[in-house]
Design a protein around this motif. Structure first.
Motif, PDB file in Angstrom:
ATOM      1  N   UNK A  79     -13.357 -26.680 -95.235  1.00 15.35           N
ATOM      2  CA  UNK A  79     -14.341 -27.706 -94.895  1.00 15.35           C
ATOM      3  C   UNK A  79     -14.660 -28.620 -96.076  1.00 15.35           C
ATOM      4  N   UNK A  80     -14.665 -28.069 -97.280  1.00 12.99           N
ATOM      5  CA  UNK A  80     -15.099 -28.831 -98.446  1.00 12.99           C
ATOM      6  C   UNK A  80     -13.966 -29.580 -99.141  1.00 12.99           C
ATOM      7  N   UNK A  81     -12.723 -29.173 -98.889  1.00  9.50           N
ATOM      8  CA  UNK A  81     -11.589 -29.757 -99.616  1.00  9.50           C
ATOM      9  C   UNK A  81     -11.146 -31.080 -98.990  1.00  9.50           C
ATOM     10  N   UNK A  82     -10.713 -32.013 -99.851  1.00  3.27           N
ATOM     11  CA  UNK A  82     -10.128 -33.257 -99.351  1.00  3.27           C
ATOM     12  C   UNK A  82      -8.722 -33.005 -98.826  1.00  3.27           C
ATOM     13  N   UNK A  83      -8.008 -32.094 -99.470  1.00  6.38           N
ATOM     14  CA  UNK A  83      -6.676 -31.697 -99.016  1.00  6.38           C
ATOM     15  C   UNK A  83      -6.622 -30.175 -98.950  1.00  6.38           C
ATOM     16  N   UNK A  84      -5.836 -29.668 -98.025  1.00  5.94           N
ATOM     17  CA  UNK A  84      -5.653 -28.224 -97.905  1.00  5.94           C
ATOM     18  C   UNK A  84      -4.177 -27.991 -97.609  1.00  5.94           C
ATOM     19  N   UNK A  85      -3.461 -27.463 -98.613  1.00  9.88           N
ATOM     20  CA  UNK A  85      -2.017 -27.325 -98.526  1.00  9.88           C
ATOM     21  C   UNK A  85      -1.597 -25.988 -97.922  1.00  9.88           C
ATOM     22  N   UNK A  86      -0.562 -26.022 -97.115  1.00 13.10           N
ATOM     23  CA  UNK A  86       0.131 -24.791 -96.739  1.00 13.10           C
ATOM     24  C   UNK A  86       1.560 -24.913 -97.265  1.00 13.10           C
ATOM     25  N   UNK A  87       2.072 -23.816 -97.814  1.00 11.42           N
ATOM     26  CA  UNK A  87       3.384 -23.799 -98.458  1.00 11.42           C
ATOM     27  C   UNK A  87       4.194 -22.637 -97.900  1.00 11.42           C
ATOM     28  N   UNK A  88       5.299 -22.945 -97.266  1.00  8.14           N
ATOM     29  CA  UNK A  88       6.124 -21.882 -96.693  1.00  8.14           C
ATOM     30  C   UNK A  88       7.589 -22.245 -96.835  1.00  8.14           C
ATOM     31  N   UNK A  89       8.451 -21.282 -96.521  1.00  9.15           N
ATOM     32  CA  UNK A  89       9.886 -21.438 -96.807  1.00  9.15           C
ATOM     33  C   UNK A  89      10.716 -21.345 -95.530  1.00  9.15           C
ATOM     34  N   UNK A  90      10.955 -22.473 -94.864  1.00  6.23           N
ATOM     35  CA  UNK A  90      11.804 -22.444 -93.671  1.00  6.23           C
ATOM     36  C   UNK A  90      13.272 -22.228 -94.029  1.00  6.23           C
ATOM     37  N   UNK A  91      14.032 -21.769 -93.052  1.00  2.00           N
ATOM     38  CA  UNK A  91      15.457 -21.527 -93.249  1.00  2.00           C
ATOM     39  C   UNK A  91      16.222 -22.833 -93.138  1.00  2.00           C
ATOM     40  N   UNK A  92      17.099 -23.081 -94.105  1.00  2.00           N
ATOM     41  CA  UNK A  92      17.940 -24.275 -94.107  1.00  2.00           C
ATOM     42  C   UNK A  92      19.395 -23.829 -94.074  1.00  2.00           C
ATOM     43  N   UNK A  93      20.192 -24.472 -93.225  1.00  2.00           N
ATOM     44  CA  UNK A  93      21.593 -24.092 -93.024  1.00  2.00           C
ATOM     45  C   UNK A  93      22.491 -25.235 -93.490  1.00  2.00           C
ATOM     46  N   UNK A  94      23.562 -24.876 -94.172  1.00  2.00           N
ATOM     47  CA  UNK A  94      24.520 -25.876 -94.636  1.00  2.00           C
ATOM     48  C   UNK A  94      25.081 -26.651 -93.444  1.00  2.00           C
ATOM     49  N   UNK A  95      25.109 -27.977 -93.565  1.00  2.00           N
ATOM     50  CA  UNK A  95      25.551 -28.808 -92.443  1.00  2.00           C
ATOM     51  C   UNK A  95      27.028 -29.185 -92.498  1.00  2.00           C
ATOM     52  N   UNK A  96      27.787 -28.566 -93.404  1.00  2.00           N
ATOM     53  CA  UNK A  96      29.212 -28.871 -93.512  1.00  2.00           C
ATOM     54  C   UNK A  96      29.991 -28.100 -92.447  1.00  2.00           C
ATOM     55  N   UNK A  97      30.547 -28.827 -91.486  1.00  2.00           N
ATOM     56  CA  UNK A  97      31.267 -28.166 -90.397  1.00  2.00           C
ATOM     57  C   UNK A  97      32.602 -27.587 -90.858  1.00  2.00           C
ATOM     58  N   UNK A  98      33.206 -28.220 -91.859  1.00  2.00           N
ATOM     59  CA  UNK A  98      34.480 -27.736 -92.387  1.00  2.00           C
ATOM     60  C   UNK A  98      34.235 -27.188 -93.789  1.00  2.00           C
ATOM     61  N   UNK A  99      33.971 -25.898 -93.873  1.00  2.00           N
ATOM     62  CA  UNK A  99      33.599 -25.298 -95.152  1.00  2.00           C
ATOM     63  C   UNK A  99      34.774 -25.363 -96.127  1.00  2.00           C
ATOM     64  N   UNK A 100      34.572 -25.887 -97.334  1.00  2.00           N
ATOM     65  CA  UNK A 100      35.672 -25.987 -98.296  1.00  2.00           C
ATOM     66  C   UNK A 100      36.190 -24.637 -98.775  1.00  2.00           C
ATOM     67  N   UNK A 101      35.412 -23.560 -98.548  1.00  5.31           N
ATOM     68  CA  UNK A 101      35.856 -22.231 -98.960  1.00  5.31           C
ATOM     69  C   UNK A 101      36.128 -21.321 -97.765  1.00  5.31           C
ATOM     70  N   UNK A 102      36.125 -21.925 -96.572  1.00  8.02           N
ATOM     71  CA  UNK A 102      36.447 -21.174 -95.360  1.00  8.02           C
ATOM     72  C   UNK A 102      35.446 -20.065 -95.061  1.00  8.02           C
ATOM     73  N   UNK A 103      34.197 -20.225 -95.494  1.00 10.63           N
ATOM     74  CA  UNK A 103      33.159 -19.247 -95.179  1.00 10.63           C
ATOM     75  C   UNK A 103      32.868 -19.331 -93.688  1.00 10.63           C
ATOM     76  N   UNK A 104      32.974 -18.209 -92.999  1.00  8.83           N
ATOM     77  CA  UNK A 104      32.864 -18.207 -91.542  1.00  8.83           C
ATOM     78  C   UNK A 104      31.437 -18.423 -91.058  1.00  8.83           C
ATOM     79  N   UNK A 105      30.481 -17.782 -91.710  1.00 10.73           N
ATOM     80  CA  UNK A 105      29.071 -17.933 -91.345  1.00 10.73           C
ATOM     81  C   UNK A 105      28.460 -18.964 -92.284  1.00 10.73           C
ATOM     82  N   UNK A 106      27.897 -20.054 -91.745  1.00  8.38           N
ATOM     83  CA  UNK A 106      27.357 -21.095 -92.636  1.00  8.38           C
ATOM     84  C   UNK A 106      26.355 -20.535 -93.640  1.00  8.38           C
TER      85      UNK A 106
END
Length: 362
Positions: A79-106
């Motif tokens: 109630x008293x703060x001008x800003x109130x931050x939330x900080x969390x870590x969502x999952x990010x997945x590599x968007x390269x469809x053709x993996x240069x190292x042939x990794x099967x799971x992105x």
């Protein structure tokens, strides 16, 4: 682990129902327990840490007390703060469809994201109903009721039910083990995700868990989230090169562009593990390229006396003792050795490139 909750009563209501820390208490005022409502006495001596005790000598349920003051203090901070931050870590997945190292799971990683919830929510309510549930604290927008609420759940002894977790509502669950558990939240006007090993709660550890916030997004990874790229290649002059384990180039990553020498190579292996020479030669043979090196011959061995590799047929067959490696292509005595190497874990994470053809190792 046993109960690690430290039972200090540092807070009480004054006569105007304002939550007061004992540091700001006065012996001439009357204070009441936030939990049971009984009169509390401030102890402000020189030896022990200052604290409140019940005048009657009785003790109310301390876990209920912690639960109550956590809700009150977080609401006050919001109630008293001008800003109130939330900080969390969502999952990010590599968007390269053709993996240069042939990794099967992105490849995937988690990256800390920060949001000022006061840009979207202006109200923090205690014990508010949301659908069939009641949130300890509920963030909402008084002007935009269609905004999905955020539930803040205080976990002292009972975590959120599976029904609430699976409801789809965004939930921030805060484990409280002492009065100090919420100090950082209150003082910084922010809540940061902090999850114990395997996302499990543990006694005595203050944690914050974000539920139904994460989702997934697809991005091109920065170097921090790329795999190392180890390479073996045969250049246009047919000399071979290999990146050894003890010569790791930590600036070379899976998406690092290849210099022209490697791009124009006759044969190349890109891998995320140290490339053993025997492994490289076995892949060369499978590629179908008719190219041999003395290093591939069973008569080419390390000699202790000469302290180098030599052709052991130099006496019996008159070969050169230290032949040029490409001599194997015209040597009548060449005999392919049995390649011996241990593939590391993640052995499938490599690609073979033959000039004019890019191919997986399969």
């Amino acid at each position: 682990m046993g109960n690690t909750i430290k039972q200090d009563y540092s807070y009480a209501f004054d006569e105007s129902d304002t939550l007061i820390n004992v540091r700001y208490a006065s012996r001439s005022c009357t204070y009441y327990c936030p939990c049971c409502g009984e009169i509390m006495i401030p102890h402000m001596g020189k030896v022990r840490r200052w604290h409140f005790t019940h005048k009657s000598g009785a003790k109310c349920n301390y876990e209920t007390y912690l639960h109550k003051i956590a809700k009150l203090r977080i609401k006050k901070s919001f109630d008293e703060a001008e800003t109130f931050q939330i900080n969390f870590s969502p999952k990010i997945i590599c968007n390269k469809s053709d993996c240069p190292l042939n990794v099967q799971e992105p490849c995937s990683w988690r990256e800390l994201k920060s949001f000022d919830v006061k840009k979207f929510y202006d109200t923090c309510s205690i014990e508010k109903s949301v659908g069939q549930f009641v949130g300890d604290l509920v963030l909402s927008n008084s002007n935009r009721p269609e905004y999905p609420p955020i539930l803040i759940e205080i976990f002292v002894s009972h975590k959120s039910t599976e029904e609430k977790i699976n409801s789809g509502y965004r939930i921030i669950e805060i484990k409280v083990t002492s009065e100090e558990s919420i100090e950082e939240i209150v003082s910084e006007h922010s809540i940061t995700e902090l999850v114990y090993y395997k996302n499990e709660w543990s006694d005595g550890i203050d944690l914050v868990k974000f539920v139904n916030f994460h989702g997934e997004s697809y991005e091109s990874p920065t170097e921090e989230h790329q795999r190392p790229k180890i390479q073996f290649w045969i250049d246009e002059q047919l000399s071979f090169h290999i990146g050894r384990f003890d010569e790791y180039d930590y600036s070379n990553f899976c998406l690092t562009p290849n210099p022209s020498e490697l791009s124009n190579s006759v044969f190349r292996i890109d891998a995320d593990f140290p490339i053993h020479l025997d492994f490289a030669f076995s892949e060369l043979i499978k590629s179908g390229i008719d190219l041999k090196y003395c290093s591939m011959c069973k008569f080419y061995r390390f000699n202790d006396f000469h302290m180098r590799n030599i052709c052991i047929l130099y006496k019996s067959k008159g070969t050169k003792i230290n032949p040029y490696l490409l001599c194997a292509n015209n040597c009548p005595h060449f005999s392919l050795k049995e390649f011996q190497y241990d593939k590391p874990n993640g052995e499938s994470n490599y690609k073979v490139f033959v000039k004019g053809i890019n191919s997986n190792h399969n």
